[in-house]
Write an enzyme that holds these catalytic residues in place. Structure first.
Site, PDB file in Angstrom:
ATOM      1  N   HIS A  19       2.881 -11.271  14.484  1.00 14.49           N
ATOM      2  CA  HIS A  19       3.669 -12.036  15.178  1.00 14.49           C
ATOM      3  C   HIS A  19       3.463 -13.367  15.609  1.00 14.49           C
ATOM      4  O   HIS A  19       4.350 -13.872  16.004  1.00 14.49           O
ATOM      5  CB  HIS A  19       3.900 -10.957  16.398  1.00 14.49           C
ATOM      6  CG  HIS A  19       5.066 -11.125  17.257  1.00 14.49           C
ATOM      7  ND1 HIS A  19       6.414 -11.778  16.550  1.00 14.49           N
ATOM      8  CD2 HIS A  19       5.698 -10.634  18.401  1.00 14.49           C
ATOM      9  CE1 HIS A  19       7.253 -11.580  17.425  1.00 14.49           C
ATOM     10  NE2 HIS A  19       6.885 -10.959  18.396  1.00 14.49           N
TER      11      HIS A  19
ATOM     12  N   THR B 126       0.917  -1.160   0.216  1.00 15.75           N
ATOM     13  CA  THR B 126      -0.142  -0.114  -0.065  1.00 15.75           C
ATOM     14  C   THR B 126       0.805   1.159  -0.076  1.00 15.75           C
ATOM     15  O   THR B 126       1.731   1.146   0.692  1.00 15.75           O
ATOM     16  CB  THR B 126      -0.940   0.053   1.289  1.00 15.75           C
ATOM     17  OG1 THR B 126      -1.776   1.120   1.176  1.00 15.75           O
ATOM     18  CG2 THR B 126      -0.052  -0.021   2.592  1.00 15.75           C
TER      19      THR B 126
END
Length: 403
Positions: free
Chosen positions: A374, A322
């Site tokens: 994560h 993006t």
């Protein structure tokens, strides 16, 4: 009598429901095969659903309602016949013209101050608005109802979205406007992303000197040969593919308690449209050259902005890029696009002093951001992934020479 049910079509493998944004034909209208019936909005795209048979339409679901895939929203009476064409128009002498509404408009009471102000702001004549007060007087509510009503052209094409919020009523400190269906779906998806992933973001910066010099030297010849400009996005797509090959977990996804390794590189490129952010996907980006990437991005972006993007164009990406820099963003933390586990954010190119070979020089610099899940990706891999992107961007000739 034979009746054909109109069902919500399957819009994609991951989509179970959508919103019936608007009907493109009124209840009781005769429709032909392939006539657009209604607009279906999902969190990925908006599409028109056409009639499969001819007949008279009976609407069963109101606009704005959430509808499940395969649910029935209308029926079509296939026994009904198309209306007869209008008879040939008679001569003016045979049928005198009817009295126009102008004399009535002349005696129509003048609208009140609030209504007059709204009429002036909207550029609408009072005679074009149906007044509901005694004597046909136009009220503020009449003006608001008139300007808010969707205007559908004769060809059935849905009207473009309104560019701004509704005008506030005189003396009002707030206005309330319902979210559009696609904005509601985007909001739900973003909230789900935040609630179902363990998102962290790591940052780095890239010296854009080499890319700018490459573009300045070859852009004219590149565009003449390939019919597309040499932009920054093709370089970042190729850099991302190189980094994904080096760190394959960033290209994977989580499915329950399994890690699904994806040995293909379908890169989503975020595109801003009037209806919100869309992410069309470049299939097999590892097999595409710079020119192919630039042309494909241009085609997908045009489809998205013209409202012609399909769900297939938006599904199945393994990684997303993006570019908030197109709007002036200097730094941001992009939100993951599940089930993807990482997203790369580009930002504005800003000239600033940096140290090069122990000397302070002015260079065009861009901050890079990698948001990652994560649960799957450790910080070390995320940092090294972004370093690899930085190295490729700062040395684009390495990707051209495959070294």
């Amino acid at each position: 009598m034979p009746v054909e049910q109109v069902r919500v079509p399957r819009a994609g493998e991951s989509i179970a429901e959508g919103t019936l944004n608007r009907w493109l034909k009124p209840d009781g209208a005769f429709v032909n095969v392939d006539d657009p019936l209604f607009e279906l909005g999902t969190d990925k795209a908006t599409q028109e659903v056409a009639a499969q048979v001819a007949g008279v339409l009976k609407i069963l679901v109101k606009e704005g309602e959430t509808v499940a895939v395969e649910s029935v929203v209308a029926s079509i009476d296939t026994d009904a016949k198309a209306p007869a064409p209008p008879a040939a128009s008679r001569s003016a002498a045979a049928e005198p013209p009817r009295e126009s509404a102008k004399p009535q408009a002349a005696t129509q009471p003048a609208p009140g101050p609030a209504a007059s102000r709204l009429l002036a702001e909207a550029g609408v004549s009072a005679t074009a608005v149906a007044g509901t007060a005694p004597g046909g007087r136009v009220t503020k509510g009449d003006v608001i109802a008139h300007t808010d009503a969707p205007k559908k052209p004769a060809n059935g094409t849905p009207p473009p979205p309104k560019p701004a919020a509704p005008a506030p009523a005189p003396g009002s400190r707030i206005t309330r406007q319902p979210m559009s269906p696609i904005r509601k779906r985007i909001a739900e998806r973003l909230l789900a992303s935040q609630n179902t992933t363990a998102t962290l973001t790591t940052f780095n910066e890239a010296d854009m000197t080499a890319i700018q010099e490459l573009r300045a030297k070859y852009n004219e010849r590149f565009e003449k040969k390939h019919g597309a400009k040499l932009g920054f996005m093709s370089v970042f797509v190729k850099a991302a593919v190189e980094a994904l090959k080096a760190f394959p977990l960033v290209n994977a996804r989580i499915d329950g308690s399994d890690i699904v390794h994806q040995h293909f590189y379908d890169i989503g490129v975020a595109v801003s449209t009037e209806k919100g952010l869309m992410v069309p996907v470049l299939r097999g980006a590892d097999d595409l050259g710079f020119a192919d990437i630039e042309k494909r991005i241009g085609e997908l972006a045009k489809k998205a902005r013209d409202g012609k993007i399909s769900v297939t164009d938006l599904e199945g990406g393994t990684f997303t890029i993006t570019n908030g820099g197109t709007f002036g963003s200097m730094m941001s933390t992009p939100i993951l696009n599940p089930p993807q586990v990482a997203i790369l954010g580009m930002h504005s190119i800003i000239k600033r002093p940096v140290a090069v070979n122990d000397a302070v020089v002015i260079r065009p610099m861009m901050y890079l951001a990698l948001s990652y899940d994560h649960r799957l990706i450790d910080g070390r891999d995320a940092v090294q992934f972004l370093v690899r992107v930085k190295e490729c961007v700062e040395n684009p000739e390495r990707m051209l020479l495959d070294i």
